[in-house]
Every structure is written in structure tokens, then in C-alpha cells.
Motif scaffolding. Structure first.
Motif, PDB file in Angstrom:
ATOM      1  N   THR A 133      23.344 -78.051  64.202  1.00 36.91           N
ATOM      2  CA  THR A 133      21.986 -77.900  64.751  1.00 36.91           C
ATOM      3  C   THR A 133      21.186 -76.871  63.953  1.00 36.91           C
ATOM      4  OG1 THR A 133      22.821 -78.463  66.953  1.00 36.91           O
ATOM      5  CG2 THR A 133      20.693 -77.357  66.842  1.00 36.91           C
ATOM      6  N   VAL A 136      19.074 -78.223  61.062  1.00 41.36           N
ATOM      7  CA  VAL A 136      17.897 -79.075  61.297  1.00 41.36           C
ATOM      8  C   VAL A 136      16.677 -78.179  61.143  1.00 41.36           C
ATOM      9  CG1 VAL A 136      16.791 -80.673  62.932  1.00 41.36           C
ATOM     10  CG2 VAL A 136      19.284 -80.506  62.854  1.00 41.36           C
ATOM     11  N   PHE A 168      23.956 -81.338  66.107  1.00 40.60           N
ATOM     12  CA  PHE A 168      22.792 -82.139  66.492  1.00 40.60           C
ATOM     13  C   PHE A 168      23.217 -83.501  67.042  1.00 40.60           C
ATOM     14  CE2 PHE A 168      19.215 -84.980  65.790  1.00 40.60           C
ATOM     15  CZ  PHE A 168      18.163 -84.222  66.302  1.00 40.60           C
ATOM     16  N   PRO A 214      16.213 -85.652  63.338  1.00 41.30           N
ATOM     17  CA  PRO A 214      15.690 -84.542  62.536  1.00 41.30           C
ATOM     18  C   PRO A 214      14.415 -84.933  61.794  1.00 41.30           C
ATOM     19  CG  PRO A 214      18.054 -84.749  62.236  1.00 41.30           C
ATOM     20  CD  PRO A 214      17.610 -85.961  63.000  1.00 41.30           C
TER      21      PRO A 214
END
Length: 441
Positions: A133, A136, A168, A214
Motif C-alpha cells: 500500500t 501506491v 493494496f 492505483p
């Protein structure tokens, strides 16, 4: 038509594997405890069968109705004409309660083991690729569903249900199952609720596409042949910098600008290997340029992925966890079916809906992943304490073990008939609903 055929063949093969493994569970446990199995059939065979052969005490065969399969175990139901005697110790009803419980649970156990085995082998062979994550870097791009639950392009998701999600890949699932999320919107920290009114947008969709992904820069993946983009000399890997005098940083901005200038000439500025190039191009009435842009999976030089490889031991551990996670997700979905506000009931489907999940081109990775998912789902459904399902028989045996008294066989037989009728009606309703969704709605 060929894609429908490929999907159908994959579905049929997957169901066949699940049925054989499930019935094999009953069969093997019955053999271990020296109980005879009279029939072992893939698919049902009312009136006639495609193939059958007797080996020992068991008739093995393939039926013509591809809706499941069955094993017929000697002495499952007894009546006045079928009293257990000393020379019938090979019957199911002659065995102790715990042995009968294991025989009935054999199908569920084997489906669980199949799911764990498939996930474990896939993890051992391919490992897992994750997008952290934290990598991103440009935030998220959302579709109309993402907007309806309160997200916007460029948001950075900080927490879901108050916890940080390290990868993510897991965020969409956590949002569906969560109650709140916290986002960074251009430096402002905003908390968004995920109530049933918002969940209905996610459950009420026709396809399970990604509602968030993303955010990426607009780099051309490939140019469509005979399109305006090819005609005016755009190339693969060109990065689009501006439309007319408006700068473009991300793919979602490009889509908005192309719609804004549809049916008009545009001046498009691109970066081609460090050189600025400008082209004047006419957009059609739909604002289509004739290009496909790279997604985040194509941009590993921008988004740093993590690859995890597993030893045999660790693949089994993570395969077991993956099967458990799939089961938890399915249980959560099942609970939401009864919350009318979420409209999760619209995602209930029969083999038509299942077939749609298989790819139109044969892909063994997806095939085995779906088969493992269906296997753990089949195990869960069979645990339901409904007579005629494995869970119904398990319930009667558990009552016997607690009360130390067998449930009357007439009661079991009647309940089994009622259970079969109820399940058949439910299946018919689901099939009718699925036909309505797929072919009408």
C-alpha cells in the motif's frame, strides 16, 4: 460461442472434480470402517446412466444429469424389513455413532483438504505477488461505484475499520467487509462510513470489477489498428502530457478530457523517449482516441511489487490460511444476503453465474483457484443442518451422541424427504433467478 463453450467445459470439469472428491470422502471413510458402498456415481442417473460397471459390491457409473453425484451406502436408512443382524455388520446403521459421523463428514473433510491442497500447490509453484500500500504513490483511481461509496480520484486510503492494510490487493475486500475507512484527500484526513446504503452499490453490480485501482500516469500500452491514434502516428510507450493547453498527469484525467473534447480537433502533447511531440487529432463523437493505456501491473518500474516464494511447509500453512480467508469471506457474504438493504441477494446464482467467473480463454491458474474456492464453499454448504445434506445427518448423529438414544428412523426418513423437497425448490428458484439475471436483466 467458443468462449461460452470454454467456460462451460471448465465449469463441468470443475464440478466433476468437486463431486468426485466429495463422494470419494464418503467412500474412503466407509471402506475404512468396512461399510459397503452400493453405488458410486458422478452425476445423477434417473431412469438410465451413461456408463456403469460393478466391481466387488459397488456399481461405479456416470449419470446423464450433471447436477452433482452421489454414493449409496448400505443401511443408511433402516425399517422393519431391514433390521440389523449379526451377518449385516457391513451396514452403515450397524456402526457406532462416531464412525457414522466420520463417514458422513468424509465429503466435507475431503472438500476442505482439496481446497487447501490446491491453494498450497499454487503458492508453492507460483508464489504470490503483492503491491504494498505504501508504494501506491499517486493515490487511487475510482470508477462510478467507488464514487458512490464516497471515494474520489487521488484519495490515499489510510485505514479500513481503523487498521492499516499493508497490501493494496487486500483493500477492496476489506472495504466490502468493513464499516468505515479513513482517507487522505489532498492533505485533508476524512473518515467515510460504509453503511448498508453504500454496500448495496457494491453488491448490486453486474460484474465484480475493481472499483478502485492505483492511479497511474497516462502511458500508451498499445495503439489500436486503423484508429485515429495510429493514423496520426501515436506509438506504444508514448506518455501523454497535455490535451490542448490542459496538463494531464493521470489516466483518469485523460479520460475526462477526451470526453470533454469529443467531436472536436485536439492538440495532444506527448513525451517520446524524452522528446516533446505534438499531434493534432480529431476525436469522434464518443471521445475515443484508439489507444489502451498501461495499468499498474504494466508499470513495475513505478510501482515496486513484492514477490513471495514459499517452501512446501510454508505453502501448506499459507494455503490453509487462504482457504480459511475464502471461507470467512463467503460466510460474510451469506450473512449479508439476509440484509435486504445491501442487495447482496442479487449476487446469488446457480451454475450460470459460476460459469461466468471462468475465463473465456483456458487458464489453469484461474481454473484451479476457482475450483479451490468452490470446494471450500461446497464444504460450507454441506455443513448446514438441513436433512438430505450431510449436515442434516450430522445433526441427527450428534443428537444421538448427546442423548445416547437413536433418533427414530421414520423421523429421519420423513425429514430427509422434506429436506430434499425444500432444497430442490430453492435450487429451482435460484436457477430461475439466475436465468432472469443472465438472459433478461
Amino acid at each position: 460461442m467458443s468462449s461460452i463453450l470454454i467456460k462451460s467445459i471448465q465449469l463441468l470439469l470443475s464440478i466433476s472434480i468437486l463431486v468426485i472428491v466429495h463422494e470419494l470422502g464418503h467412500f474412503i471413510l466407509a471402506q475404512i470402517f468396512k461399510v459397503r458402498v452400493e453405488r458410486f456415481f458422478l452425476f445423477f442417473d434417473p431412469w438410465f446412466s451413461i456408463l456403469k460397471k460393478k466391481i466387488g459390491h459397488t456399481i461405479y457409473g456416470i449419470g446423464w444429469l450433471p447436477l452433482g453425484g452421489y454414493v449409496k451406502i448400505s443401511g443408511m436408512i433402516i425399517d422393519d424389513k431391514n433390521v440389523v443382524s449379526e451377518n449385516k455388520n457391513w451396514e452403515f446403521c450397524s456402526k457406532s455413532a462416531w464412525k457414522r459421523l466420520l463417514i458422513i463428514s468424509g465429503g466435507i473433510i475431503f472438500n476442505i483438504l482439496l481446497s487447501i491442497s490446491i491453494f498450497s500447490l499454487l503458492l508453492f509453484k507460483y508464489g504470490e505477488t503483492y503491491l504494498p500500500t505504501k508504494n501506491v504513490k499517486y493515490g487511487i483511481e475510482v470508477d462510478s461505484l467507488g464514487e458512490k461509496i464516497g471515494l474520489k480520484n487521488g484519495d490515499k486510503i489510510l485505514f479500513v475499520n481503523g487498521k492499516y492494510i499493508p497490501y493494496f490487493n487486500d483493500i477492496p475486500k476489506e472495504i466490502i467487509f468493513g464499516h468505515s475507512m479513513t482517507v487522505d484527500r489532498m492533505g485533508n484526513i476524512i473518515k467515510l462510513s460504509l453503511n448498508d446504503d453504500k454496500k448495496k452499490f457494491l453488491f448490486d453490480r453486474k460484474e465484480f470489477n475493481f472499483f478502485i485501482k492505483p492511479r497511474v500516469p497516462p502511458i500508451i500500452n498499445y495503439v489500436v489498428k486503423n484508429s485515429e491514434a495510429e493514423k496520426y502516428g501515436l506509438r506504444n510507450n508514448d506518455e501523454i502530457l497535455a490535451i490542448n493547453s490542459e496538463f494531464v498527469l493521470f489516466s483518469d484525467q485523460l479520460k475526462d478530457l477526451l470526453l470533454k473534447y469529443k467531436n472536436r480537433n485536439i492538440l495532444i502533447s506527448i513525451n517520446r523517449n524524452g522528446k516533446l511531440i505534438q499531434k493534432e487529432i480529431f476525436l469522434d463523437s464518443k471521445g475515443i482516441l484508439g489507444i489502451f493505456l498501461k495499468n499498474f501491473m504494466d508499470l513495475d518500474q513505478i510501482f515496486l511489487f513484492e514477490k513471495k516464494n514459499y517452501s512446501i511447509f510454508h505453502s501448506i500453512l499459507h494455503g490453509t490460511k487462504k482457504a480459511w480467508d475464502v471461507l470467512k469471506n463467503q460466510i460474510f457474504f451469506f450473512k449479508n444476503v439476509f440484509h435486504i438493504e445491501t442487495k447482496a441477494y442479487k449476487q446469488i446464482g446457480s451454475f450460470f453465474s459460476i460459469a461466468k467467473e471462468f475465463p473465456s480463454k483456458w487458464n489453469w491458474d484461474i481454473f484451479w483457484t476457482l475450483t479451490a474456492t468452490l470446494s471450500i464453499w461446497l464444504a460450507f454448504l454441506n455443513l448446514f443442518p438441513i436433512p438430505s445434506l450431510d449436515g442434516g445427518y450430522i445433526l441427527f448423529i450428534m443428537i444421538e451422541m448427546i442423548t445416547r438414544k437413536k433418533v427414530n428412523e421414520n423421523i429421519i426418513e420423513r425429514c430427509t424427504i422434506y429436506g430434499f423437497v425444500i432444497i430442490s425448490l430453492i435450487m429451482m428458484l435460484i436457477i430461475i433467478w439466475d436465468i432472469f439475471k443472465v438472459f433478461i436483466n
